[in-house]
Structure formats: C-alpha cells, structure tokens
Design an enzyme around this catalytic site. Structure first.
Site, mmCIF file in Angstrom:
data_model
loop_
_atom_site.group_PDB
_atom_site.id
_atom_site.type_symbol
_atom_site.label_atom_id
_atom_site.label_comp_id
_atom_site.label_asym_id
_atom_site.label_seq_id
_atom_site.Cartn_x
_atom_site.Cartn_y
_atom_site.Cartn_z
ATOM 1 N N ASP A 1 0.825 -0.999 -0.047
ATOM 2 C CA ASP A 1 -0.026 0.049 -0.019
ATOM 3 C C ASP A 1 0.889 1.138 0.023
ATOM 4 O O ASP A 1 1.989 0.963 -0.236
ATOM 5 C CB ASP A 1 -0.994 -0.035 1.367
ATOM 6 C CG ASP A 1 -0.476 -0.526 2.465
ATOM 7 O OD1 ASP A 1 0.758 0.080 2.592
ATOM 8 O OD2 ASP A 1 -0.844 -1.361 3.112
ATOM 9 N N LYS B 1 -4.796 3.310 -2.829
ATOM 10 C CA LYS B 1 -5.953 4.031 -3.243
ATOM 11 C C LYS B 1 -6.248 3.430 -4.519
ATOM 12 O O LYS B 1 -5.456 3.415 -5.202
ATOM 13 C CB LYS B 1 -5.559 5.315 -3.225
ATOM 14 C CG LYS B 1 -5.051 6.101 -1.825
ATOM 15 C CD LYS B 1 -6.158 6.893 -1.445
ATOM 16 C CE LYS B 1 -5.746 7.432 0.070
ATOM 17 N NZ LYS B 1 -6.553 8.497 0.777
ATOM 18 N N MET C 1 -0.548 8.676 12.590
ATOM 19 C CA MET C 1 -1.871 9.089 11.746
ATOM 20 C C MET C 1 -2.579 10.383 12.665
ATOM 21 O O MET C 1 -3.898 10.365 12.677
ATOM 22 C CB MET C 1 -2.965 7.908 11.776
ATOM 23 C CG MET C 1 -2.417 6.711 11.327
ATOM 24 S SD MET C 1 -3.334 5.386 11.421
ATOM 25 C CE MET C 1 -3.191 4.682 12.771
HETATM 26 N N1 SAH Z 1 2.878 0.018 10.941
HETATM 27 C C1 SAH Z 1 3.137 1.234 10.601
HETATM 28 C C2 SAH Z 1 2.111 2.539 10.834
HETATM 29 C C3 SAH Z 1 1.128 2.553 10.034
HETATM 30 S S1 SAH Z 1 -0.077 3.896 10.465
HETATM 31 C C4 SAH Z 1 4.673 1.389 11.634
HETATM 32 O O1 SAH Z 1 4.801 0.537 12.156
HETATM 33 O O2 SAH Z 1 5.278 2.478 11.528
HETATM 34 C C5 SAH Z 1 0.527 5.030 9.548
HETATM 35 C C6 SAH Z 1 1.353 6.211 10.170
HETATM 36 O O3 SAH Z 1 2.346 5.997 10.473
HETATM 37 C C7 SAH Z 1 1.369 7.423 9.401
HETATM 38 O O4 SAH Z 1 -0.043 8.271 9.543
HETATM 39 C C8 SAH Z 1 2.396 8.118 10.132
HETATM 40 O O5 SAH Z 1 1.939 8.736 11.197
HETATM 41 C C9 SAH Z 1 3.289 6.965 10.469
HETATM 42 N N2 SAH Z 1 4.478 6.752 9.436
HETATM 43 C C10 SAH Z 1 4.504 5.699 8.903
HETATM 44 N N3 SAH Z 1 5.948 5.917 8.230
HETATM 45 C C11 SAH Z 1 6.203 6.946 8.306
HETATM 46 C C12 SAH Z 1 7.192 7.695 7.697
HETATM 47 N N4 SAH Z 1 8.170 7.465 6.968
HETATM 48 N N5 SAH Z 1 7.398 9.067 8.228
HETATM 49 C C13 SAH Z 1 6.537 9.699 9.183
HETATM 50 N N6 SAH Z 1 5.373 8.995 9.514
HETATM 51 C C14 SAH Z 1 5.280 7.702 9.141
#
Ligand code: SAH
Length: 474
Positions: free
Chosen positions: A252, A274, A387
């Site tokens: 995704d 999306k 998020m």
């Molecule tokens: N499973 C993922 C999180 C998924 S939720 C993890 O463990 O990181 C999605 C959220 O993760 C985004 O809205 C953001 O807040 C954060 N996120 C994920 N990758 C990111 C990145 N490279 N830079 C900043 N925020 C990130």
C-alpha cells in the site's frame, strides 16, 4: 581461474602450523573447526595459542622449526615473522608436495585460504586469488546477509531425507521436489525455528509426491512483512529474503519506492492503497485477496509500512488465513517511531526527560478519541502520535485541556528516513499552525515531549546528501 577451489578433508589428520602468534592462532582456529589434528611449532605461544594449548586442542612442539618436522603432515601453515623460516617451510613443503600457505606471502603459497561463510554443512568460500582479501571480506559480508544462518539446518534435514527421497520419488521429479522444499514453506519453517513441523511437512510431501496426486505440490503461503518506515537499509535480512522470493506482492501507499524496488523483479505487484475513487481497498477485501492468492499456490508477500503489528492491521490480515489453515509468517519491521526517532535525533526515552513512551493513534473516531488524555498529559514521558495530522487541533487541545504545558516541545516529521525527510519543531500550542502553514502531508509522525529539545544537538541525518548518493545495488 588461478586456483582450483576444493574442500579438503583434514579430520583427524596432522596439520602443522609454524608460529605461535595471533596470526598463526587464526589459522589454528580454522583448522580446529575442520577437526584437524593440529601441531604448533614455536619457541613461545601468544595468548590465544596458549588457550588452545592449555585446553588440549593443539599439540605444542616447543622450540625452533626443524626441517624434519614437515614429514607426515597433510597441510602446512607458516606464520612467523622470520622470512628465512617462512621461505624454508615453503621450500620443504614444495619438495614433498605438501600444500603450504605462508601468511600474507602469495609467492610462497601453494594454496590460499578463502573468506568463508560457515553454515555447516553448507560452506561457501570466496577468493580473489590473493588480489584483495579486503574485497573478499566485503563480498562475504554481502553473502552473509543473503544466506540465512539456518541454512545448515536445512542441509542437515535434506541429508536425513536423501535416502528416502531417492527410494520413493522418481528421478525426474526429484529436482522439483528439492526446489520446492528449499524455497517454500519447509525452508521457512526451518528458518523460523519450527524444525519438527518442517520434518513432518517434508514427510507429507514425500508421501504426496510418491502418490498419484504428486503434481499437487503447490501450497501457497503468506509473508506478512514489515517494510520499515522508508529507508531500505532498515529492512531485516528475513524481510529482504522473502521479498526476493515471493511470487506476488500486495502493498500500500506507505511502502517507499526504494523498498518496493527490492522485491523480485518478475513478481506480480498489487497495489491496495488508493483505488481510482481515492478510497483504499476495504480491509476485508485485502484479507480475502491474500487467502485467495495463497490458495492458488502462490508465495504472497503482504508488505506493510513500518511494523505490521503496530497500527498496521496485521493481526486482522492473518486471522482469516489462520482460520483457513493457510500457512503464514510475520516478520517485524522498524516502526515509524523507532526509525524517525533515530533519523531525527530525538531519543524516545532519556534519563533527564522521559521515563516512558506511548505510541498512540491520532485517528479519531467521530472527531474524538477514546484515548486516556489524563494519562497522556502527564509530564516525564514521550507521546508518539501515528496518523495524527488530521486530528492535530483536537489532539493538542485535549492535551492542554488535560493539563499538559502548552509550551511542551513537539516535532512533526514528514516522510521520515527517506531522502525527503522533513522535520518541523514547535510546541504543543504551535503544532496546528505549523501543519496548516507548511502544508504538511502524510505520512507524518508527531512526537510530543521534552526529548524533542535534544533534536538540535543529536540530528545527524542529511536527507539531501543521501539523495545525491549512488543508487544501491543489491
Ligand atoms: N505500521 C506502521 C504504521 C502505520 S499507521 C509502522 O509501524 O510504522 C500510518 C502512520 O504511520 C502514518 O500516518 C504516520 O503517522 C506514520 N508513518 C509511517 N511511516 C512514516 C514515515 N516514513 N514518516 C512519517 N510518519 C510515518
């Protein structure tokens, strides 16, 4: 080829090492791993050699090297700091056709010691023909990361089944059988420590293969893999290996192009981020898709950003698989909070600032959230919001309302760990303004707490420099 690569059986056979220092000790160590009967000749022993001698692993001939010592040995190493002695050992060995290696002196050698990757009984040896041992070591380091440490166990399993397979499976099917065993679920079971299960499955495979339905060997499986926050260097070895063997990749929008690039070139790629109408594929549809693809016998890589079990809905995706008996495995990834904490120089805990850290979702149901705001507003901790962009006004207002100091330092980090990483530093009260003024976009992580003040002194990551760096070759 300047040298003939061979593996020599020295088990219980006499090998002589001339020299008692550290360099000689390294050669002894290698010989001992191959169960050789090692003799060391030297007036004195260095500390490592002393340990080998005291433990009875080597026989020490105390004194200077004498020409008659070379007889009856199958292999000679010379590692002294006296050129004449090294030369003498080499000459004597050549006269008697005994393979000899004089450390760091290719001209005096009749064999060279390669760089090795030991997954016994699997052993890979790399040589640059003496041109550059450093290059050989670098190549070895690369291969080390690609050859899982459990390959030895896999080879042992194969050895146990060799006779049975030969007896029960037709020669033309045998190759296919072993290819399946080494690349499919059985190998994965061994790599993840499920040896008994692997043995049982291999037994079943032999039965199936020797029966009429032998063609039906195709059992798919799903790898739920954490792809980390963006920088491909942050992938685990296991993630990379599964990425390179999966037949189909379901990913995704959080997956960075650099990470996606490392999946198998000819794998089918399915994007579930999306759709055209700008809505993500509903979760239950993704769950069914994974089960369906595995049902077709495919090795399915479900590649998720960060860690699959941290705000990744990974649990939901494997529930259906578990119910349906589809084999799966989960590979952890570096979650955004960890990756960004390091790449933005904001430690999540620190003796002087924060004694605990909370990962919270900023995804608010119906404009509010059932988070425990009282607990979150407490000083002496760090809060990381995933998020949280959309709900930033509510999040900051709630924290202030529940007693958090409005001047608490806070950071927004956009596209963390990628060449486009951007950091915005402010306070609880200025965050919403920064978001609207700087038009910050997801994915962005929010870190709140006094650890953010450390950013100024600890930030080391230079996204721009990385952008101009050479493309990575894997
Ligand atoms: N499973 C993922 C999180 C998924 S939720 C993890 O463990 O990181 C999605 C959220 O993760 C985004 O809205 C953001 O807040 C954060 N996120 C994920 N990758 C990111 C990145 N490279 N830079 C900043 N925020 C990130």
């Amino acid at each position: 080829m300047d040298y003939l690569p061979i593996f020599l059986d020295v088990q219980g056979r006499r090998c002589l090492v001339v020299g008692g220092g550290e360099v000689a000790a390294r050669k002894v160590q290698l010989l001992l791993r191959a169960n050789a009967a090692v003799e060391v000749v030297s007036p004195r022993l260095g500390s490592t050699m002393e340990i080998f001698h005291e433990s009875g692993e080597v026989q020490w001939i105390q004194g200077e090297f004498q020409p008659d010592m070379v007889a009856d040995h199958v292999l000679l190493y010379a590692a002294t700091d006296q050129n004449e002695v090294n030369q003498q050992v080499s000459d004597l060995a050549r006269e008697r056709n005994i393979p000899v290696n004089v450390v760091d002196t290719p001209d005096l050698c009749t064999f060279i010691t390669p760089s090795i990757i030991d997954r016994s009984p699997v052993v890979a040896a790399i040589s640059t023909g003496g041109a550059s041992p450093v290059l050989a070591r670098l190549i070895r380091a690369r291969l080390e990361s690609m050859i899982p440490s459990a390959y030895g166990k896999l080879a042992e399993l194969a050895a146990r089944f060799r006779g049975k397979v030969k007896e029960r499976i037709q020669p033309k099917q045998r190759r296919l059988f072993w290819e399946k065993a080494f690349q499919g679920p059985i190998a994965e079971m061994i790599f993840s420590g499920r040896e008994e299960e692997a043995e049982q499955t291999l037994n079943e495979m032999v039965d199936l293969c020797s029966s009429k339905e032998g063609d039906d060997l195709n059992q798919g499986e799903v790898y739920l893999v954490g792809g980390g926050p963006g920088d491909p260097d942050l992938l685990t070895f296991r993630a990379l290996r599964l990425m390179q063997q999966a037949d189909v990749v379901v990913y995704d929008r959080l997956i960075s192009p650099a990470v996606l690039d490392l999946t198998r070139r000819d794998a089918e790629r399915i994007y579930v981020g999306k759709e055209n109408n700008n809505h993500s594929v509903p979760q239950d549809e993704i769950n069914r898709l994974l089960a369906h693809l595995a049902g077709e016998g495919k090795r399915v890589l479900r590649l998720k950003g960060g860690d699959p079990f941290i705000f990744g809905r990974g649990g939901e995706e494997i529930e259906l698989l578990a119910e349906m008996g589809v084999p799966f495995q989960v590979v952890p990834g570096i979650t955004a909070a960890s990756g960004i904490s390091s790449y933005a120089g904001i430690p999540l805990t620190h003796r002087d600032h924060a004694q605990s850290v909370t990962f919270a979702t900023g995804h608010l149901k119906d404009g509010t959230s059932d988070l425990n705001w009282d607990a979150l507003a407490h000083p002496g901790q760090t809060i990381v919001f995933y998020m949280g962009l959309k709900g930033i006004e509510i999040i900051t207002a709630k924290l202030i309302e529940h007693g958090m100091d409005p001047n608490t330092p806070a950071a927004l980090v956009q596209k963390g760990t990628t060449p486009d990483q951007k950091e915005y530093i402010g306070t609880l009260v200025t965050l919403p303004e920064i978001v609207s003024e700087s038009k910050i976009k997801p994915p962005t992580l929010i870190i709140i707490g006094s650890v953010v003040t450390l950013h100024d002194s600890l930030d080391w990551f230079q996204p721009d420099e990385r952008r101009s760096s050479e493309p990575r070759v894997f």
